[in-house]
Design a protein around this motif. Structure first.
Motif, PDB file in Angstrom:
ATOM      1  N   ILE A 178       0.798  -1.232   0.000  1.00  0.00           N
ATOM      2  CA  ILE A 178       0.000   0.000   0.000  1.00  0.00           C
ATOM      3  C   ILE A 178       0.826   1.275   0.000  1.00  0.00           C
ATOM      4  N   ASN A 179       2.101   1.175   0.374  1.00  0.00           N
ATOM      5  CA  ASN A 179       2.951   2.376   0.354  1.00  0.00           C
ATOM      6  C   ASN A 179       4.073   2.273  -0.665  1.00  0.00           C
ATOM      7  N   ARG A 195      -3.921   4.626   5.766  1.00  0.00           N
ATOM      8  CA  ARG A 195      -4.811   5.643   5.199  1.00  0.00           C
ATOM      9  C   ARG A 195      -4.244   6.239   3.922  1.00  0.00           C
ATOM     10  N   VAL A 205      -4.369   4.611   1.375  1.00  0.00           N
ATOM     11  CA  VAL A 205      -5.331   4.106   0.386  1.00  0.00           C
ATOM     12  C   VAL A 205      -6.734   4.304   0.948  1.00  0.00           C
ATOM     13  N   ASP A 206      -7.743   4.188   0.087  1.00  0.00           N
ATOM     14  CA  ASP A 206      -9.099   4.401   0.600  1.00  0.00           C
ATOM     15  C   ASP A 206      -9.558   3.193   1.431  1.00  0.00           C
ATOM     16  N   GLU A 216      -9.853  -0.312  -0.184  1.00  0.00           N
ATOM     17  CA  GLU A 216      -8.582  -0.978  -0.471  1.00  0.00           C
ATOM     18  C   GLU A 216      -7.903  -1.426   0.829  1.00  0.00           C
ATOM     19  N   ALA A 217      -8.039  -0.612   1.874  1.00  0.00           N
ATOM     20  CA  ALA A 217      -7.449  -1.002   3.161  1.00  0.00           C
ATOM     21  C   ALA A 217      -8.116  -2.272   3.679  1.00  0.00           C
TER      22      ALA A 217
END
Lengths: 394, 230
Positions: free
Chosen positions: A56-57, A115, A117-118, A121-122
């Motif tokens: 995600i990052n 956070r 991602v929305d 997605e999280a």
């Protein structure tokens, strides 16, 4: 095996971070290093707990990045990914390094930036820990697993929605006293359950779990500095010992368990931790449980041995788990209100308990706390790390 | 030669008769009571002050929402928009959020914006529901045209109700293809999304005078900036 002590603890405020991932991890690490007051004593190793930065990052090898950001070369560096139990697993790795004599001082930092991602997605990212062929492929999410679990547990043991609400209200109240908590918002039984407006205020997420039964999606970082007995003594550090760590696993797919309401991995991990510590559940003064969903605080408190099975909700009714009760649970606000940046959570639990045992949990201090317990619950109970801390008098 | 007032009459859109929105009281999750009431034209300056700090907040499209809402409220204040209304949510008199919209004609409504200042209490959901309640139940309209500028708004309104597509109509907010709330959608959703008690006692209503949280508080509460502090 050598004894291992927590000599420093620090964290960032959980919530929505304005900082990049490694800066967030560095902030918590610096707070813990400052708390440890190491002076010229070197950090031999850095262990970073994280679940999803690569996904995600778009950042991998964050332990190496953190060592560089903190100028801690040539300390050894490695990351631990063990789902939501990454934090306590990373502490276990640090503990092993010191206990075995490989290192004298280890920095363990948990960090997550969910956070970025929305929310959808999280949720999907966390759901990827479920069994791929039997659960994930059918759209299972952690809230849905918790909903199924809650329905069965409530049906079997007479737990009602009001008991779940009592857990949420308590943890929101505790978080009000914790400046590091994600949510600073008191809630009431009327507002989330009994008023006509509660239908709108507290909508269902996965029945019977509603919005205020679920933890928020958080960014955050937490860190502890671990040291050998020799270093702790040399620094004159407050003596918070890691008295016992236990870990256990269970079937990946929840439906394959003989009794899905039996949190076997919590039971076994806790028993192992208590055994190593030479303590019983009744010796514990304060606990941090993995209440990603309110039902889990109830079920884990029974599986850990604090209450008989089917009795925790009655203890909650009597106020026994409040800050002023017989066994305060989640004085930090828990995952429910302090927040749940998954990789940081297990470390943050130990940060809170270290502060509690050192008498530094201002505003929410449990009186005369000498022994503490944490449950870091990975997967949906298929990989659990339990830790017992003990304050030792010098 | 025409007078200034004659010219003003040409510039000012003709107004339709609009029923007042009956105030209501809502118990929030915190146990606090939020009064939802219609804001008067004379109250627009204080609402403009509330929105101003958000004009430069890019996150979640707050800059666009704030800029458009600012212009809508300004236009309402200065009689340059047809048949607009504004509802506010007040907790102990402090502004918790606001919504606005307008009537296109007797049967069709145009939803403009929903801005929540107090986060985490479903204030936006309550206020959006109050807006739909006004169009459908009090104005007796058949449908309300709605768009969202942010993914959060899309999830809240289009999915939560759920709304229907009406893509053949361009919405006034940027010409985006519209979604629509019909009377059936509204009444189906009402049991789970619309709440509140009426009448509001006169003394509570008298006390519901708009006050603002501080400028920093507005920005921090709206954007939810909390983490990243050791």
């Amino acid at each position: 095996m050598r004894s291992v002590y927590v000599i420093g603890a620090g964290m960032t405020r959980f919530g929505r971070s304005e900082w990049p991932l490694v800066d967030l991890a560095a902030a918590a690490s610096l707070a813990a290093l400052h708390h440890a007051n190491l002076g010229k004593v070197p950090v031999n190793a850095v262990v970073v707990a994280n679940m999803g930065a690569g996904r995600i990052n778009r950042q991998t090898a964050i332990a190496s990045a953190l060592v560089d950001r903190l100028s801690l070369w040539p300390a050894a560096a490695e990351a631990v990914e063990n789902g939501p139990a990454s934090g306590a697993s990373a502490v276990k790795v640090g503990y092993q390094a010191i206990a075995s004599g490989m290192a004298d001082v280890v920095l363990v930092t948990g960090v997550e930036m969910m956070r970025a991602v929305d929310g959808l997605e999280a949720t999907d990212f966390v759901a990827s820990l479920s069994q791929p062929e039997a659960e994930y492929i059918y759209g299972v999410t952690l809230p849905s697993l918790a909903g199924l679990f809650a329905r069965l547990y409530m049906d079997r043991y007479g737990v009602e929605r009001k008991h779940l609400a009592l857990v949420a209200i308590k943890n929101h109240d505790n978080a009000m006293k914790n400046p590091y908590a994600h949510i600073h918002q008191p809630i009431t039984m009327e507002g989330i359950l009994t008023s006509p407006e509660a239908v709108v205020n507290n909508p269902p997420v996965a029945e019977p779990l509603h919005m205020f039964d679920c933890c928020p999606v958080s960014d955050g970082a937490a860190a502890v500095v671990l040291a050998s007995e020799e270093v702790a003594a040399k620094l004159g550090a407050a003596r918070v010992a890691i008295a016992g760590i236990g870990q256990a696993t269970d079937t990946h797919a929840v439906h394959e368990r003989q009794d899905p309401t039996d949190l076997k991995a919590v039971r076994l991990a806790s028993a192992a931790a208590f055994d190593k510590a030479g303590l019983k559940p009744s010796d514990i003064d304060v606990a941090e449980l993995h209440d990603a969903f309110t039902i889990l605080e109830i079920a884990e408190s029974e599986a850990a041995g604090f209450f008989k099975v089917g009795q925790a909700h009655k203890a909650i009714e009597r106020g026994e788990t409040k800050l002023t009760g017989k066994l305060p649970i989640n004085p930090s606000g828990g995952l429910k209100a302090k927040g749940h940046p998954v990789g940081a959570t297990g470390v943050a639990q130990l940060v809170e308990l270290t502060w509690q045992l050192r008498g530094e949990a201002t505003g929410r201090q449990v009186a005369k706390a000498k022994a503490a317990y944490a449950c870091n619950f990975g997967g949906f109970g298929n990989n659990v790390v339990a830790t017992v801390l003990r304050k030792e008098e010098r | 030669m025409a007078s200034v007032m004659d010219l003003e009459a040409l510039l000012r859109p003709p107004a339709m008769e609009m029923p007042p929105y009956p105030p209501k009281a809502i118990t929030l999750a915190s146990g606090e009571e939020m009064i939802v009431r219609q804001a008067s034209r004379e109250e627009m300056p204080i609402l403009l002050t509330a929105i101003y700090p958000l004009l430069l907040v890019e996150r979640d499209y707050y800059d666009i929402v704030a800029a458009r809402l600012y212009s809508e409220l300004l236009a309402y204040k200065r009689y340059r928009v047809k048949d607009e209304y504004v509802l506010v949510g007040l907790i102990d008199g402090v502004l918790a959020g606001l919504v606005n919209g307008r009537l296109v004609d007797a049967k069709v409504g145009m939803s403009y914006h929903t801005l929540t200042i107090r986060r985490g209490l479903r204030v936006g959901s309550h206020l959006f529901a109050a807006k739909m309640e006004y169009h459908i139940e009090h104005c007796g309209q058949d449908e309300v045209l709605i768009v969202a500028e942010s993914p959060i708004g899309f999830r809240r309104w289009m999915i939560e109700y759920p709304l229907d597509k009406k893509y053949e109509v361009q919405h006034e907010l940027g010409g985006v293809p519209s979604w629509v709330l019909t009377r059936k959608t509204y009444f189906d959703a009402k049991p789970r999304l619309v709440s509140g008690r009426r009448p509001v006692p006169a003394e509570k209503l008298a006390a519901a005078v708009i006050r603002l949280p501080g400028e920093d508080a507005v920005r921090l509460q709206v954007t939810g900036e909390k983490g990243g502090k050791a």
